[in-house]
Enzyme design. Structure first.
Site, PDB file in Angstrom:
ATOM      1  N   HIS A 101       0.868  -1.176   0.000  1.00 21.59           N
ATOM      2  CA  HIS A 101       0.000   0.000   0.000  1.00 21.59           C
ATOM      3  C   HIS A 101       0.908   1.229   0.000  1.00 21.59           C
ATOM      4  O   HIS A 101       2.042   1.170   0.472  1.00 21.59           O
ATOM      5  CB  HIS A 101      -0.866   0.080   1.257  1.00 21.59           C
ATOM      6  CG  HIS A 101      -1.806  -1.053   1.471  1.00 21.59           C
ATOM      7  ND1 HIS A 101      -1.404  -2.249   2.025  1.00 21.59           N
ATOM      8  CD2 HIS A 101      -3.137  -1.166   1.249  1.00 21.59           C
ATOM      9  CE1 HIS A 101      -2.449  -3.059   2.132  1.00 21.59           C
ATOM     10  NE2 HIS A 101      -3.521  -2.429   1.665  1.00 21.59           N
ATOM     11  N   ASP A 104       2.319   2.032   3.363  1.00 25.90           N
ATOM     12  CA  ASP A 104       3.228   1.023   3.906  1.00 25.90           C
ATOM     13  C   ASP A 104       4.670   1.449   3.675  1.00 25.90           C
ATOM     14  O   ASP A 104       5.529   1.238   4.527  1.00 25.90           O
ATOM     15  CB  ASP A 104       3.042  -0.338   3.222  1.00 25.90           C
ATOM     16  CG  ASP A 104       1.683  -0.944   3.415  1.00 25.90           C
ATOM     17  OD1 ASP A 104       1.021  -0.607   4.405  1.00 25.90           O
ATOM     18  OD2 ASP A 104       1.280  -1.761   2.564  1.00 25.90           O
ATOM     19  N   GLU A 232     -10.700  -6.658  -4.424  1.00 28.30           N
ATOM     20  CA  GLU A 232     -10.574  -7.721  -3.429  1.00 28.30           C
ATOM     21  C   GLU A 232     -11.854  -7.821  -2.600  1.00 28.30           C
ATOM     22  O   GLU A 232     -12.156  -6.920  -1.818  1.00 28.30           O
ATOM     23  CB  GLU A 232      -9.378  -7.448  -2.516  1.00 28.30           C
ATOM     24  CG  GLU A 232      -9.132  -8.534  -1.496  1.00 28.30           C
ATOM     25  CD  GLU A 232      -7.823  -8.342  -0.758  1.00 28.30           C
ATOM     26  OE1 GLU A 232      -7.787  -8.652   0.446  1.00 28.30           O
ATOM     27  OE2 GLU A 232      -6.842  -7.883  -1.380  1.00 28.30           O
ATOM     28  N   GLU A 268      -8.958 -13.478  -1.366  1.00 24.31           N
ATOM     29  CA  GLU A 268      -8.253 -13.825  -0.133  1.00 24.31           C
ATOM     30  C   GLU A 268      -8.963 -14.971   0.569  1.00 24.31           C
ATOM     31  O   GLU A 268     -10.187 -14.958   0.721  1.00 24.31           O
ATOM     32  CB  GLU A 268      -8.163 -12.627   0.805  1.00 24.31           C
ATOM     33  CG  GLU A 268      -7.449 -12.963   2.113  1.00 24.31           C
ATOM     34  CD  GLU A 268      -7.246 -11.769   3.011  1.00 24.31           C
ATOM     35  OE1 GLU A 268      -7.420 -11.936   4.241  1.00 24.31           O
ATOM     36  OE2 GLU A 268      -6.915 -10.677   2.502  1.00 24.31           O
ATOM     37  N   ASP A 296      -4.666 -13.666  -2.500  1.00 18.33           N
ATOM     38  CA  ASP A 296      -4.022 -13.348  -1.233  1.00 18.33           C
ATOM     39  C   ASP A 296      -4.047 -14.620  -0.401  1.00 18.33           C
ATOM     40  O   ASP A 296      -5.114 -15.050   0.070  1.00 18.33           O
ATOM     41  CB  ASP A 296      -4.753 -12.217  -0.505  1.00 18.33           C
ATOM     42  CG  ASP A 296      -4.191 -10.851  -0.844  1.00 18.33           C
ATOM     43  OD1 ASP A 296      -3.343 -10.763  -1.758  1.00 18.33           O
ATOM     44  OD2 ASP A 296      -4.595  -9.868  -0.202  1.00 18.33           O
ATOM     45  N   ASP A 307     -10.750 -11.397  10.764  1.00 17.69           N
ATOM     46  CA  ASP A 307      -9.690 -11.673   9.797  1.00 17.69           C
ATOM     47  C   ASP A 307      -8.390 -11.960  10.543  1.00 17.69           C
ATOM     48  O   ASP A 307      -7.668 -11.036  10.914  1.00 17.69           O
ATOM     49  CB  ASP A 307      -9.546 -10.431   8.910  1.00 17.69           C
ATOM     50  CG  ASP A 307      -9.021 -10.745   7.530  1.00 17.69           C
ATOM     51  OD1 ASP A 307      -8.732 -11.913   7.264  1.00 17.69           O
ATOM     52  OD2 ASP A 307      -8.904  -9.817   6.720  1.00 17.69           O
ATOM     53  N   ASP A 309      -5.725 -13.657   9.404  1.00 18.37           N
ATOM     54  CA  ASP A 309      -4.571 -13.537   8.495  1.00 18.37           C
ATOM     55  C   ASP A 309      -3.411 -14.435   8.909  1.00 18.37           C
ATOM     56  O   ASP A 309      -2.259 -14.004   8.978  1.00 18.37           O
ATOM     57  CB  ASP A 309      -4.101 -12.083   8.405  1.00 18.37           C
ATOM     58  CG  ASP A 309      -5.032 -11.213   7.589  1.00 18.37           C
ATOM     59  OD1 ASP A 309      -5.690 -11.745   6.685  1.00 18.37           O
ATOM     60  OD2 ASP A 309      -5.099  -9.995   7.849  1.00 18.37           O
ATOM     61  N   ASP A 339      -0.702 -12.528   2.213  1.00 14.60           N
ATOM     62  CA  ASP A 339      -1.345 -11.524   3.062  1.00 14.60           C
ATOM     63  C   ASP A 339      -1.544 -12.162   4.430  1.00 14.60           C
ATOM     64  O   ASP A 339      -2.658 -12.446   4.859  1.00 14.60           O
ATOM     65  CB  ASP A 339      -2.672 -11.098   2.444  1.00 14.60           C
ATOM     66  CG  ASP A 339      -3.305  -9.920   3.164  1.00 14.60           C
ATOM     67  OD1 ASP A 339      -2.735  -9.481   4.180  1.00 14.60           O
ATOM     68  OD2 ASP A 339      -4.364  -9.451   2.731  1.00 14.60           O
TER      69      ASP A 339
END
Length: 439
Positions: A101, A104, A232, A268, A296, A307, A309, A339
């Site tokens: 991003h 980021d 997404e 994802e 992802d 989430d 992750d 991700d």
């Protein structure tokens, strides 16, 4: 180059019998499967945000991770240090791609002018690091959800000035993605949804986000970006209900605004879980609708409603995922972006390697098992036989629009049709798949 991870030279393939925790057991990038190398099939990427930006914080506690680049008083200098360490990690892990991003890689600053300056400064640095290392950009995107200005959405915000701010970020992020040779540009509507319908105009917000996506497509063509645009899907979190709920919902949205030929999906695993679907379902749906783009890779926890992750660790699940991808012809511009983040208690910097190495091996082994399913054609043969009747005269007449309801009623009567149920053989098919996975 940075030497932050000084205990590791480079992660290499050592085979299934290796006991080295910093070696691949199944991922051999040069191994040829179905005419392509593993590296070409998987197109692996590390995400910038979870790997280098997360502090280890959660809803109930502050950051637990000790990251030197997060301690600098000068945020831009910290971003430069972070880039050095990130590319060291990419090289030592031996993966070809990364994703980011905008915020980021660069501090957002206190004004648009500062945002642009910081972002362009870091894009210059990333361009040099890519040239030095050969690591490429799988996709870029803009974070239009973290800043408080986006608490009521970005393109769906009731204030057109916020819409404009989001547009400015996408403008800069897509331009940077093109400059860095990115192969895709992703749009995730983190707060494109609602908390309550009591203060929400659904029709207006849908029109706003539709126009926003049209503007994104227009800009792509204006600047000559040849990559793929990706949305997404996610059903909720942080909003109660998000407009890009799942793959099927996104397709309906794209059709409404004439974008189904312009935008595909980045799927994802954890988002599929939150939507009440399997990962396999979302990929199969995207392939059926011709909007499959990228992945992802992670996993969620069925017992938790958020989430998580986590890194993928199930060969059983991902063999079926790989099977759908291979059936669809594989990736074009997309790939597997991790991700995923280490756990809050995983405070050793080398836990980043353990998470990625294990996940990469899971995908590699899943690829090998799925390739056998493709080569043997047994499963596909059973599916083809199940629908064989549609290749006959009756089936073809129906699909070609040459038979009406009345016509079919007459056929049923005149031929005294009495079709008998045929077993779906689910148990046999599940055993068949397990034979591929475990042999």
């Amino acid at each position: 180059m940075s030497n932050y991870f000084d205990k590791i030279e480079k992660v290499k393939y050592e085979g299934a019998d290796s006991t080295n925790p910093f070696a691949f057991k199944h991922y051999n990038p040069n191994e040829v499967i179905l005419g392509k190398t593993m590296a070409e099939h998987l197109r692996l990427a590390v995400c910038y945000w979870h790997t280098f930006c997360w502090t280890g914080n959660d809803m109930f506690g502050v950051g637990s991770l000790d990251r030197s680049w997060q301690k600098t008083g000068d945020l831009l200098e910290g971003a430069k240090q972070k880039a050095e360490i990130a590319f060291e990690f990419f090289q030592k892990l031996g993966i070809p791609y990364y994703c980011f991003h905008d915020v980021d890689i660069a501090p957002e600053g206190n004004s648009y002018k500062e945002y642009v300056h910081n972002f362009h400064t870091m894009v210059d640095i990333l361009e040099k690091k890519q040239a030095e290392t050969g690591v490429k950009l799988l996709w870029g995107t803009a974070n239009c959800f973290t800043n408080p200005r986006y608490m009521s959405g970005a393109s769906t915000n009731p204030n057109p000035e916020v819409f404009s701010w989001a547009a400015s970020q996408v403008f800069n992020a897509m331009n940077a993605t093109k400059r860095l040779g990115g192969e895709n540009y992703v749009l995730w509507g983190g707060r494109e949804g609602y908390e309550t319908l009591l203060n929400t105009d659904l029709k207006r917000e849908r029109e706003q986000i539709g126009r926003f996506m049209q503007m994104v497509v227009e800009h792509k063509h204006k600047i000559g970006f040849n990559g793929t645009l990706l949305i997404e899907p996610k059903p909720q979190e942080p909003t109660k209900h998000q407009y890009d709920y799942d793959v099927a919902t996104v397709y309906g949205f794209l059709k409404q605004f004439g974008l189904e030929k312009e935008i595909k999906v980045n799927i994802e695993a954890n988002h599929a879980t939150l939507a009440g679907h399997t990962f396999q379902h979302e990929i199969a749906t995207a392939a059926a609708l011709d909007i499959f783009g990228s992945i992802d890779a992670n996993r969620g926890d069925p017992q938790l409603g958020w989430d998580t992750d986590q890194f993928p660790n199930s060969v059983e699940e991902n063999t079926l995922v790989m099977y759908e991808i291979l059936k669809a012809g594989g990736f074009t511009t997309g790939g597997f972006n991790f991700d995923a983040k280490i756990r809050r208690q995983s405070t050793d910097p080398y836990d980043l390697f353990h998470g990625h190495i294990g996940a990469i091996d899971v995908l590699a082994l899943s690829l090998k098992r799925a390739a056998k399913m493709i080569e043997d054609k047994t499963l596909q043969g059973i599916v083809d036989q199940r629908y064989a009747g549609w290749n006959g005269d009756l089936g073809q007449q129906i699909l070609a629009g040459k038979a009406s309801l009345e016509d079919l009623a007459k056929i049923v009567e005149s031929k005294a049709l009495d079709p008998k149920p045929v077993s779906g053989q689910q148990e046999y098919l599940e055993n068949l798949v397990n034979n591929y996975i475990y042999r």
